[in-house]
Scaffold this motif. Sequence first.
Motif, PDB file in Angstrom:
ATOM      1  N   ARG A  96       6.499  13.701  -3.140  1.00  0.00           N
ATOM      2  CA  ARG A  96       6.415  13.091  -4.477  1.00  0.00           C
ATOM      3  C   ARG A  96       5.847  11.678  -4.388  1.00  0.00           C
ATOM      4  O   ARG A  96       6.400  10.713  -4.932  1.00  0.00           O
ATOM      5  N   SER A  97       4.731  11.587  -3.703  1.00  0.00           N
ATOM      6  CA  SER A  97       4.113  10.292  -3.430  1.00  0.00           C
ATOM      7  C   SER A  97       2.903  10.068  -4.317  1.00  0.00           C
ATOM      8  O   SER A  97       2.446  10.964  -5.042  1.00  0.00           O
ATOM      9  N   GLY A  98       2.363   8.857  -4.198  1.00  0.00           N
ATOM     10  CA  GLY A  98       1.066   8.571  -4.774  1.00  0.00           C
ATOM     11  C   GLY A  98      -0.016   9.192  -3.912  1.00  0.00           C
ATOM     12  O   GLY A  98       0.266   9.971  -3.002  1.00  0.00           O
ATOM     13  N   ALA A 128       2.397   0.666  -0.095  1.00  0.00           N
ATOM     14  CA  ALA A 128       1.651   1.584   0.765  1.00  0.00           C
ATOM     15  C   ALA A 128       2.569   1.997   1.903  1.00  0.00           C
ATOM     16  O   ALA A 128       3.524   1.286   2.247  1.00  0.00           O
ATOM     17  N   GLY A 129       2.277   3.150   2.481  1.00  0.00           N
ATOM     18  CA  GLY A 129       3.066   3.646   3.603  1.00  0.00           C
ATOM     19  C   GLY A 129       2.158   4.308   4.618  1.00  0.00           C
ATOM     20  O   GLY A 129       1.013   4.673   4.317  1.00  0.00           O
ATOM     21  N   ALA A 130       2.671   4.479   5.842  1.00  0.00           N
ATOM     22  CA  ALA A 130       1.865   5.074   6.911  1.00  0.00           C
ATOM     23  C   ALA A 130       2.732   5.954   7.796  1.00  0.00           C
ATOM     24  O   ALA A 130       3.862   5.585   8.134  1.00  0.00           O
ATOM     25  N   TYR A 131       2.187   7.136   8.176  1.00  0.00           N
ATOM     26  CA  TYR A 131       2.833   8.050   9.107  1.00  0.00           C
ATOM     27  C   TYR A 131       1.950   8.233  10.339  1.00  0.00           C
ATOM     28  O   TYR A 131       0.731   8.059  10.284  1.00  0.00           O
ATOM     29  N   PHE A 150      -0.420   5.529  -1.043  1.00  0.00           N
ATOM     30  CA  PHE A 150      -0.568   4.373  -1.930  1.00  0.00           C
ATOM     31  C   PHE A 150       0.130   4.638  -3.257  1.00  0.00           C
ATOM     32  O   PHE A 150       0.205   5.769  -3.724  1.00  0.00           O
ATOM     33  N   ARG A 151       0.625   3.577  -3.867  1.00  0.00           N
ATOM     34  CA  ARG A 151       1.184   3.661  -5.219  1.00  0.00           C
ATOM     35  C   ARG A 151       0.094   3.443  -6.265  1.00  0.00           C
ATOM     36  O   ARG A 151       0.147   4.007  -7.355  1.00  0.00           O
ATOM     37  N   ASP A 152      -0.885   2.612  -5.937  1.00  0.00           N
ATOM     38  CA  ASP A 152      -1.916   2.190  -6.885  1.00  0.00           C
ATOM     39  C   ASP A 152      -3.229   2.893  -6.561  1.00  0.00           C
ATOM     40  O   ASP A 152      -3.664   2.928  -5.405  1.00  0.00           O
TER      41      ASP A 152
END
Length: 396
Positions: free
Chosen positions: A52-54, A178-181, A199-201
């Motif tokens: 459920r991400s951007g 922002a996130g990273a895997y 990303f959210r945006d």
Amino acid sequence: MPGPGFEFLGDEERRNVEQVLANWSLTRYLFDDPEEHSFVRRLERDVEALFRSGPAIAVNSGTSALATALAGLGIGPGDEVIVPGYTYVASIGSIGHFGATPVLAEVDETLTLDPEDVERRITPRTRAVMAVHMLGAPCDLERLREVTDRHGILLIEDAAQACGGSYRGARLGTVGDAGAYSFNPFKVITCGEGGMALFRDRKAYARGFAYQDQGWPPLRDNNGVGTGEATFGLNLRMPELSAAVACAQLQRVDAVLAGTRRVRDRLVELIELHEGMRQRPLNDADGDCASVVVHTFDSADQAREVAVKLSTKPLVDSGRHYYGNMPQLKGNTSIRYQRGDLPRTDDLLSRSVAVSVGVSDAHLGSGFGVGVHSTEEDVARAAEAFNSAVRSAVTA
């Protein structure tokens, strides 16, 4: 086995790879076929739906995911990014590669970023905080988000070691801007080499996409909504073969975590607690990936004695996951740190020993323990070995 996802590799991954090879569709851009059929695009969509991400961008490594996140958020020269001194070197290095300044901060007893120390280190040049979910355990995202929102700065999640984990019901990597895997062999799920930026945006997403794909707009759609900016980029794209494996692995992520948590819970039941030692507290025990169990001792000498008896080492001696062991921070560079600059981090890591539950990695300090498919007998033997080492150390 290096990581829990590696132990789940199986027929579905093989079938996906065979499908790629049957068509020689080795890139996400399938010539005359629409890109919608590619495994890379499928992986991005699957991550967005499952977590459920951007918008998501699949890349060729966790380091590339961090770089793509930073590029998307516009981090550059003159900016400061606060990052913990206990993390993999890529977290710090990715910041430096953009000409920004990594500002190292302390961890607390959870061995994740200390929100109070973060706030002390904010300056007018601070653009972002990078929260690293170290050893698969969530940071205190509520307090970090409150700090970043109050100061008007960005929050980045380095969830390289924590894909699938959560904080208060939200998947790690989806809370920040922002996130990273990472999907290398030592991570929760794996495709050999690979990563993902979230990303959210959507404008940040568009900039990030351009960065990892030679300046192209998202999905190379020149009729779509881009950033309105002409930019150079690099080629950090994930290959189709990697995505084929990752698509199958992603569908297993909750099964992988159920396995690590089951083994973790049994291991914790069997480990004896003595005066002078305690299990690492967690910001959200339900969201922990359970890839390791960490105990912190009152004495660094006791921690070292326990580690030596188990043929492992205290976390302060783990490889390039501790700032004091990163030669890049000691040489002729504008980013200079040495052991002693983060005294609380130094102290906590010197007194902490990790037992592997799913990630067996000597460089991470998790060279002793069990795996996600370990039997009851395997877990009991490991617990007794740990208990024996502790009894010898704390009663000496």
